[in-house]
Design an enzyme around this catalytic site. Structure first.
Site, PDB file in Angstrom:
ATOM      1  N   TYR A  31       0.743  -1.232  -0.042  1.00  0.00           N
ATOM      2  CA  TYR A  31       0.091  -0.108   0.109  1.00  0.00           C
ATOM      3  C   TYR A  31       0.966   1.164  -0.045  1.00  0.00           C
ATOM      4  CZ  TYR A  31       0.608   1.059   5.185  1.00  0.00           C
ATOM      5  OH  TYR A  31       1.232   1.282   6.152  1.00  0.00           O
ATOM      6  N   ARG A  50       8.600   3.923  -4.306  1.00  0.00           N
ATOM      7  CA  ARG A  50       8.589   2.757  -3.121  1.00  0.00           C
ATOM      8  C   ARG A  50       7.752   1.819  -3.448  1.00  0.00           C
ATOM      9  NH1 ARG A  50       7.463   5.390   2.646  1.00  0.00           N
ATOM     10  NH2 ARG A  50       5.291   5.568   1.777  1.00  0.00           N
ATOM     11  N   ARG A  98      -7.497 -20.680  -1.963  1.00  0.00           N
ATOM     12  CA  ARG A  98      -6.332 -20.398  -0.959  1.00  0.00           C
ATOM     13  C   ARG A  98      -5.302 -21.517  -1.249  1.00  0.00           C
ATOM     14  NH1 ARG A  98      -4.490 -21.695   4.014  1.00  0.00           N
ATOM     15  NH2 ARG A  98      -3.756 -20.131   5.507  1.00  0.00           N
ATOM     16  N   HIS A 100      -0.681 -21.324  -0.335  1.00  0.00           N
ATOM     17  CA  HIS A 100       0.187 -20.124  -0.014  1.00  0.00           C
ATOM     18  C   HIS A 100       0.919 -20.014  -1.146  1.00  0.00           C
ATOM     19  CE1 HIS A 100      -0.977 -21.705   4.098  1.00  0.00           C
ATOM     20  NE2 HIS A 100       0.110 -21.021   4.504  1.00  0.00           N
ATOM     21  N   LYS A 143       6.410  -1.900   2.295  1.00  0.00           N
ATOM     22  CA  LYS A 143       5.296  -1.380   2.784  1.00  0.00           C
ATOM     23  C   LYS A 143       4.124  -2.223   2.466  1.00  0.00           C
ATOM     24  CE  LYS A 143       3.026   3.155   3.110  1.00  0.00           C
ATOM     25  NZ  LYS A 143       2.889   3.588   4.482  1.00  0.00           N
TER      26      LYS A 143
END
Ligand code: PLP
Length: 276
Positions: A31, A50, A98, A100, A143
């Protein structure tokens, strides 16, 4: 509120993501938060760099090139084009059954963004912080939305009547839960060097630039916990605060117990750069 989701602008209530989104299941997402003054971004290119660094680091095939236009439109749609606002944007690896390891390359990243007015300034008399053990992973420079240790530390601070926590590890006070940490020690403006233990804050860089412009001595070197208590000033730096003085840490007074001159002069410099 009108938000952006995967190419569409729509009322927040109508924005839906899959329960199988990997941002939800694994915090598999990056984000950014960019601040705008009258529609003009502050250091947008650095925020996009970034974000690109984060997306590359966790191998999400997406580009932050959407940011300028999505932000512009969100500010206009939400009546924020004349004020002081932030635009949050998040990119996850997308929705997939789902498991990994990464889903197939046909999985489309989820891109979500919203704009809102910047928070009001915190109290002018400075803030109190507490020290909390840093339990984050080894890549704090990325981030990601994987913010649970930050959330728990921030809540601990709130329950202690403090504005935030300072995260400590190996005897070093690294940063806050959502801000970089600075001190004024032995006549120098000091903050931890960029590396895996801190987020390379855009405001951190801007504050260092501002300190150099003001002919202050600058040091990028870790701050030992005990150095906080002999510092002349301790302050946070972030997109939403610019700089913000800490006048008490773990119940002990910092410096004079009042917001310091260096934090204030840096804040004025940053505000000038933002609004010019
Ligand atoms: N450190 C952490 C852990 C953060 O989450 C943030 C901002 O969210 C910062 C530092 C400050 O970064 P910036 O100046 O880019 O807002």
């Amino acid at each position: 509120m009108i938000v952006y989701l995967n190419g569409e602008y729509l009322p927040r209530e109508q924005a839906r993501i899959s329960p199988e989104d990997r941002g939800f299941l694994f915090a598999d997402a990056i984000y950014e938060v960019v601040r705008f003054y009258r529609g003009r971004p502050y250091r947008l290119a650095e925020h996009m760099d970034r974000m690109r660094h984060g997306l590359n680091a966790i191998r999400i095939a997406a580009d932050p090139g959407f940011y300028p236009e999505v932000a512009r439109r969100l500010l206009v749609e939400n009546g924020l084009a004349e004020g002081d606002a932030i635009v949050y944007a998040q990119v996850s690896r997308g929705a997939a059954p789902r498991t990994h390891s990464f889903p197939g390359s046909d999985t489309r990243p989820t891109v979500f963004a919203f704009a809102r007015a910047t928070d009001p300034e915190p109290p002018a008399e400075g803030g109190r912080a507490i020290l909390v053990a840093d339990e984050r992973w080894g890549r704090c420079d990325i981030k990601t939305v994987m913010l649970l240790p930050n959330v728990l530390a921030a809540q601990k601070a709130r329950e202690a009547g403090a504005m935030d926590a300072i995260l400590t590890r190996d005897g070093v006070a690294w940063e806050g839960t959502k801000a970089n940490l600075f001190c004024v020690c032995d006549g120098a403006v000091r903050t931890a060097p960029n590396g895996p233990r801190i987020l390379p804050g855009i405001t951190r860089g801007a504050a260092l630039d501002a300190a150099r412009r003001l002919d202050l001595t600058v040091e990028e070197r870790p701050i030992a916990i005990e150095e906080l208590f002999s510092a002349d000033e301790v302050f946070f730096a972030s997109t939403t605060l610019w700089t913000y003085s800490l006048v008490e840490i773990d119940g002990k007074k910092i410096g004079s117990g009042k917001p310091g001159k260096v934090a204030e002069s840096l804040k004025q410099e940053l505000w000038r750069e933002f609004t010019r």
